[in-house]
Enzyme design. Structure first.
Site, PDB file in Angstrom:
ATOM      1  N   LYS A 192       7.137   8.252  -5.926  1.00 43.88           N
ATOM      2  CA  LYS A 192       7.837   9.122  -4.982  1.00 43.88           C
ATOM      3  C   LYS A 192       8.100   8.359  -3.685  1.00 43.88           C
ATOM      4  O   LYS A 192       7.173   7.993  -2.970  1.00 43.88           O
ATOM      5  CB  LYS A 192       7.006  10.358  -4.655  1.00 43.88           C
ATOM      6  N   GLY A 244       0.275   5.297   3.218  1.00 40.09           N
ATOM      7  CA  GLY A 244       0.715   6.283   4.200  1.00 40.09           C
ATOM      8  C   GLY A 244      -0.350   6.458   5.255  1.00 40.09           C
ATOM      9  O   GLY A 244      -1.157   5.557   5.501  1.00 40.09           O
ATOM     10  N   SER A 245      -0.380   7.623   5.838  1.00 38.30           N
ATOM     11  CA  SER A 245      -1.292   7.852   6.961  1.00 38.30           C
ATOM     12  C   SER A 245      -2.729   8.075   6.489  1.00 38.30           C
ATOM     13  O   SER A 245      -2.956   8.527   5.358  1.00 38.30           O
ATOM     14  CB  SER A 245      -0.827   9.084   7.742  1.00 38.30           C
ATOM     15  N   GLU A 247      -4.626  10.325   7.513  1.00 39.99           N
ATOM     16  CA  GLU A 247      -4.815  11.772   7.376  1.00 39.99           C
ATOM     17  C   GLU A 247      -4.503  12.217   5.936  1.00 39.99           C
ATOM     18  O   GLU A 247      -5.308  12.896   5.290  1.00 39.99           O
ATOM     19  CB  GLU A 247      -3.841  12.419   8.355  1.00 39.99           C
ATOM     20  N   GLY A 249      -4.245  10.218   3.376  1.00 38.51           N
ATOM     21  CA  GLY A 249      -5.149   9.469   2.499  1.00 38.51           C
ATOM     22  C   GLY A 249      -6.439  10.243   2.260  1.00 38.51           C
ATOM     23  O   GLY A 249      -6.960  10.316   1.137  1.00 38.51           O
ATOM     24  N   GLU A 266      -3.728   2.604   0.935  1.00 32.87           N
ATOM     25  CA  GLU A 266      -3.340   1.642   1.988  1.00 32.87           C
ATOM     26  C   GLU A 266      -2.913   2.482   3.179  1.00 32.87           C
ATOM     27  O   GLU A 266      -1.842   3.081   3.170  1.00 32.87           O
ATOM     28  CB  GLU A 266      -2.176   0.772   1.517  1.00 32.87           C
ATOM     29  N   CYS A 300       1.999  -0.832   9.549  1.00 28.04           N
ATOM     30  CA  CYS A 300       0.588  -0.449   9.491  1.00 28.04           C
ATOM     31  C   CYS A 300      -0.307  -1.512  10.116  1.00 28.04           C
ATOM     32  O   CYS A 300      -1.317  -1.203  10.720  1.00 28.04           O
ATOM     33  CB  CYS A 300       0.184  -0.215   8.052  1.00 28.04           C
ATOM     34  N   GLU A 397      -3.207   5.128  16.305  1.00 24.72           N
ATOM     35  CA  GLU A 397      -2.106   4.339  15.753  1.00 24.72           C
ATOM     36  C   GLU A 397      -0.803   4.958  16.271  1.00 24.72           C
ATOM     37  O   GLU A 397      -0.460   6.086  15.920  1.00 24.72           O
ATOM     38  CB  GLU A 397      -2.146   4.400  14.231  1.00 24.72           C
TER      39      GLU A 397
END
Ligand code: NAD
Length: 791
Positions: A192, A244-245, A247, A249, A266, A300, A397
């Site tokens: 996705k 992704g973030s 949060e 994750g 990641e 990132c 971040e």
């Protein structure tokens, strides 16, 4: 006007990249049928679409099919159907497909680059020279892993159907990082793309059709968070690879707990860019431009925290400001542009909000005097000075073109400041003294360290972090393991422990004097904090002894002792091997005693008991031997650099050991962890803990530094949960019933520790596979240190 004045007065002219091919592609496609499932283009079952627009202008680019639950079902079904044939194919056959993808992408390289810049807003120089070539390199590189799979990864098999969810900052590159290793390993995928940037993934699906990828091997399902969640929760998916973030994750870690799905995350970062006073300051400034303003800082591993040594701080900041004044902010399709727009208005608002908050908290935010384009989501490059370590700009971040600068005096302070973050993704170290740089690199909590460089990536070199930056690696040999499963010999389901009612004392064993089995913490035998005991039954259900009932407080003490046992982590592999050999030697001297104890407690035959003790000694010997051999590698990426893939200990590892084979199971887990320099908090078998408490004396005689191993007896479910929640535990291995395994995975999200569980099953500890690399790999973090060479 002399020649110098002429140079100074020269202005850049616009150098626009042609977009007609990309526009023609956009105009010629039916984006209402943008789901690529089982080799066919489909509309979303519910007919839903979402919009993707151009960050430089805000204009709508396309309305894209938005995958719903039924579409994710269909994609997983297609991937499941394609799996048996694809995974059984020869490595050579798969390699040819990967190679064909790489070549087909090369033939459409410019279209990919332009489309990426239009959809994401990144400068064309970056998409053309970095993102797209690197994505291609991933496919061609992984063709080789596909072909050498059996030889390079014996005793492994493909994990199965993989769900992959990627962010918007490197849409094509993240796709390549995910799909290339998965296909090489023999997996099929449902990927996705992010909702802001689905276009290059759709073009990639067209490439798959042309490159002869068998139907169903690659399925691309554009959609938003709901589609992502549907993939995560789908029972037909055996592995989730997420970028992704932090949060999201954490949400995914929780959602997959107990499902048996393999997981790699990641996530975000807050990477330090450290400039020592002996650095080549001009090079460091150029590195910094790349470190924080590459892709508008939406990276990132962006070097978003500048740490500069006090003596050169003023000079360096002055140089940075001068350079910032020359950064060109503008159209991403202009070949001279350094900084394009952020991906969306939401991001722009978020970044502006964080800068305002940082300023409120005392940071001085400086921006060059430069005009912004009248449309689009542009944000000026920003330098925040006077930033305290607690300032939001130093901690959060930002994911935008914002640099937070701090100063340091000594190397120790630089390392402390660099590590003062909950993330551990990357770091960049600048010094002309290679000794200093290589002294700092191992001390930095980061999965990747660049010496005198930044943002260097390659398909052969693993990338990824730990703690709240996630777990797992992408690229290189270590990245391949993420899509493979070791054929570990799993056995029957483990039943949850039940409280045993023990009323009768066993007949005297002849020892005579009552022995109190305490806990073993910090090299000492200590009473449990709560002063409660746990009765232990022998094979007949009679009282064989009592052990301390460990509690949350005991685990906390044990973790703190393990954290403090730095001597072990810093010992050489050779030192560690000698200690483990000595442990084996001392256990060997007590073979008879441990064999009788096994018979008494577990009821196995004398022969089986002796075998278990002997195998335990052999295993200690084997891991002692590996302590100075399970080493990293050196990569030669296509750059003037070597990349040292170092094996570092994970840190403090919690181990919940099995009831079955209580001695061999414990040692098979503890020995590889110790061999790689980790310190351990072990919760031994709940049913037969006396085997572990009998080991105290063996340990005490074996030169293990205090705190290297700590043993807390007690109830598995309780103690495992405490270990899982403890933010100073870096890894957790657990062999227990399914509920306990699920619980600890769910509870581990605080610091996203690396967790391995047997998923409620027993393991055949006698198998050679247990003595192999499987647990050694879990006992190390691979840190890739990039060291450029040449003038
Ligand atoms: P995000 O977490 O919001 O979204 C990432 C992806 O997850 C998107 O495809 C989104 O649709 C999907 N998603 C959102 N909620 C979901 C859910 N509940 N379940 C499943 N899927 C869900 O992140 P983002 O804003 O798109 O990307 C920025 C983040 O990505 C940053 O934090 C950045 O550091 C991180 N990142 C990390 C790496 C790395 O390799 N470590 C690389 C690139 C980006």
């Amino acid at each position: 006007m002399n020649i110098l004045e002429r140079y100074a007065a020269m202005e850049y002219d616009a150098a626009p990249e042609a977009r007609n091919e990309a526009d023609a592609w956009l105009a010629g496609r039916d984006f209402g049928k943008a789901l690529f499932i089982g080799g066919e283009w489909k509309a979303a079952t519910g007919g839903k679409t979402f919009e993707t627009s151009e960050p430089a202008t805000g204009k709508l680019l396309a309305k894209i099919s938005d995958a719903g639950d039924a579409d994710i079902d269909a994609a997983v079904a297609a991937a499941t159907r394609a799996l048996p044939k694809w995974s059984a194919q020869s490595g050579y056959a798969r390699a040819k497909v990967l190679y064909a993808i790489g070549r087909a992408m090369q033939r459409h390289q410019r279209l990919f680059a332009v489309l990426e810049s239009i959809d994401n807003g990144k400068p064309i120089r970056e998409s053309r020279d970095i993102d797209v070539p690197l994505a291609i390199r991933h496919f061609i590189h992984h063709a080789g892993w596909a072909q050498s799979l059996d030889k390079e990864f014996p005793d492994h098999k493909p994990v199965g159907v993989v769900g992959q969810i990627i962010p918007w900052n490197f849409p094509l590159l993240m796709l390549a990082w995910k799909i290339a290793p998965a296909l090489a390993a023999g997996c099929t995928v449902v990927l996705k793309p992010a909702e802001y940037t689905p276009l290059t993934a759709i073009l990639f699906a067209e490439i798959c059709e042309r490159a002869g990828v068998p139907k169903g091997v690659v399925n691309i399902v554009p959609g938003g968070p709901d589609a992502g969640a549907a993939i995560v929760n789908h029972p037909g998916v055996q592995k989730i690879a997420f970028t992704g973030s932090s949060e999201v994750g954490k949400i995914i870690r929780k959602a997959t707990a107990g499902s048996g799905k393999k997981l790699s995350l990641e996530l975000g970062g807050k990477s330090a860019f450290i400039v020592f006073e002996d650095a080549d300051l001009d090079s460091a400034v150029e590195g910094l431009v790349d470190g924080i303003w590459f892709n508008q800082g939406q990276v990132c591993c962006a070097g978003s925290r500048l740490l500069v040594q006090e003596g050169v701080s003023d000079a360096f900041i002055a140089k940075v400001k001068t350079r910032m004044g020359r950064l060109r902010v503008g159209s991403p399709l202009d070949k001279n542009t350094d900084i394009g727009p952020l991906v969306d208005r939401t991001q722009l608002d978020r970044v502006s909000g964080l800068v305002a908050e940082g300023a409120k908290q005392g940071a001085e935010c400086w921006q060059p005097d430069c005009a912004l384009p009248s449309t689009g989501y542009f944000h000026l490059p920003t330098l925040a000075t006077g930033v305290s370590p607690a300032n939001i700009l130093a901690q959060e971040e930002v994911f935008g073109p914002v640099l937070a600068a701090m100063t340091f005096r000594s190397t120790e302070e630089a390392i402390e400041l660099a590590n003062n973050t909950r993330y551990s993704l990357a770091a960049s170290v600048w010094s002309e003294n290679i000794n200093l740089a290589l002294h700092a690199a191992p001390q930095l909590k980061a999965g990747v360290v660049w010496v005198n460089g930044t943002n260097m990536f390659d398909a052969a070199c693993g990338f990824g972090g730990y703690r709240e930056s996630g777990f797992g690696r992408e690229g290189g040999r270590e990245g391949m393991f993420e899509y493979l499963v070791a054929k570990l010999p799993l056995g029957s389901a483990i039943k949850p422990a039940t409280a045993e009612k023990i009323t009768e004392r066993a007949e005297s064993d002849g020892i005579g004097i009552d022995r109190t089995a305490k806990l073993f913490i910090g090299g000492k035998q200590v009473r449990p904090d709560g002063n409660y005991s746990l009765a232990v039954a022998d094979k007949k259900g009679k009282l064989a002894g009592e052990v301390g009932l460990g509690s949350r407080k005991d685990i906390r003490d044990a973790v703190s002792a393990a954290r403090g046992a730095k001597a072990w982590a810093e010992a050489t592999g050779y030192n560690r091997s000698q200690v483990l050999y000595f442990l084996a030697e001392n256990l060997s001297a007590r073979t008879d005693e441990f064999s009788s104890r096994l018979v008494q407690l577990t009821g196995v035959s004398a022969k089986a008991a002796r075998e278990e003790v002997e195998l335990s000694i052999e295993r200690l010997f084997s891991f002692a031997g590996m302590a100075d051999k399970f080493e990293g590698r050196v990569h030669a990426p296509p750059a003037r650099a070597v990349t040292l893939a170092l094996h570092e200990p994970v840190g403090v590892i919690g181990i919940v050991a099995p009831d079955e084979a209580p001695l061999l199971g414990l040692i098979s887990l503890v020995a590889p962890a110790l061999a790689m320099g980790n310190t351990v908090v072990a919760v031994p078998s709940q049913k037969h803990p006396l085997l572990a408490t009998d080991l105290y004396q063996v340990i005490e005689y074996s030169d293990l530094p205090a705190g290297a191993i700590n043993i807390v007896t007690g109830k598995h479910a309780e103690l495992a949960a405490v270990l899982a929640k403890h933010d100073d535990v870096d890894g957790l291995w657990c062999v227990a019933d399914a509920d306990t395994c699920r619980l600890i995975e769910a509870e581990s999200i605080g610091n996203l520790k690396r967790v391995w569980t047997s998923n409620g099953r027993n393991v055949d500890w006698r198998s050679d596979l247990v003595a192999g690399d499987a647990f050694l790999r879990r006992a190390v973090e691979v840190k890739n240190v990039w060291v450029p060479y040449g003038d």
